[in-house]
Design a protein around this motif. Structure first.
Motif, mmCIF file in Angstrom:
data_model
loop_
_atom_site.group_PDB
_atom_site.id
_atom_site.type_symbol
_atom_site.label_atom_id
_atom_site.label_comp_id
_atom_site.label_asym_id
_atom_site.label_seq_id
_atom_site.Cartn_x
_atom_site.Cartn_y
_atom_site.Cartn_z
ATOM 1 N N ALA A 124 -21.931 -24.895 -10.370
ATOM 2 C CA ALA A 124 -21.307 -25.818 -11.316
ATOM 3 C C ALA A 124 -22.335 -26.458 -12.249
ATOM 4 O O ALA A 124 -22.023 -26.799 -13.383
ATOM 5 C CB ALA A 124 -20.531 -26.897 -10.564
ATOM 6 N N ASP A 173 -22.450 -24.481 -15.444
ATOM 7 C CA ASP A 173 -21.173 -24.153 -16.082
ATOM 8 C C ASP A 173 -21.250 -24.502 -17.566
ATOM 9 O O ASP A 173 -21.631 -25.600 -17.940
ATOM 10 C CB ASP A 173 -20.034 -24.927 -15.414
ATOM 11 N N SER A 208 -15.243 -21.837 -10.886
ATOM 12 C CA SER A 208 -16.411 -21.300 -11.586
ATOM 13 C C SER A 208 -17.144 -20.310 -10.686
ATOM 14 O O SER A 208 -17.438 -20.618 -9.537
ATOM 15 C CB SER A 208 -17.345 -22.448 -11.972
ATOM 16 N N GLN A 237 -11.377 -26.423 -12.331
ATOM 17 C CA GLN A 237 -12.212 -25.526 -13.128
ATOM 18 C C GLN A 237 -13.600 -25.386 -12.504
ATOM 19 O O GLN A 237 -14.166 -24.294 -12.484
ATOM 20 C CB GLN A 237 -12.328 -26.032 -14.565
#
Length: 94
Positions: free
Chosen positions: A27, A30, A23, A19
């Motif tokens: 990150a 996020d 992104s 994930q």
């Protein structure tokens, strides 16, 4: 720690890493979440934006990570993932 718990932590770590890699932005910013749909079968899905809500099995990606000293990037934090596993497997599995 039981094999079942270790397998859960490994699967969740892989999901969180995937994930973070997917992104579109940095990150560090996020705001995505992970929804633990079925802990015993290692089923996870995106939980949309927001913070952690353990009652609904939603965990903020950032809260499941730590900053890697070598790369200065977010990586899954196994200690935090272990704490999530305790919600599903209980203290007896550790």
């Amino acid at each position: 720690m039981s094999d079942e718990v270790t397998d859960f932590i490994d699967a969740l770590a892989a999901y969180v890493a995937a994930q973070l890699a997917a992104s579109p932005g940095a990150a560090d910013y996020d705001v995505g979440r992970v929804h633990v749909a079925d802990a015993r079968n290692h089923l996870f899905r995106p939980g949309g934006p927001g913070g952690t809500d353990e009652a609904d099995d939603l965990y903020a990606l950032r809260e499941l990570c730590r900053v890697d000293d070598g790369t200065m990037e977010l990586v899954p934090d196994r200690g935090r993932l272990e704490r999530v596993a305790r919600n599903y497997f209980g203290p007896a599995a550790f």
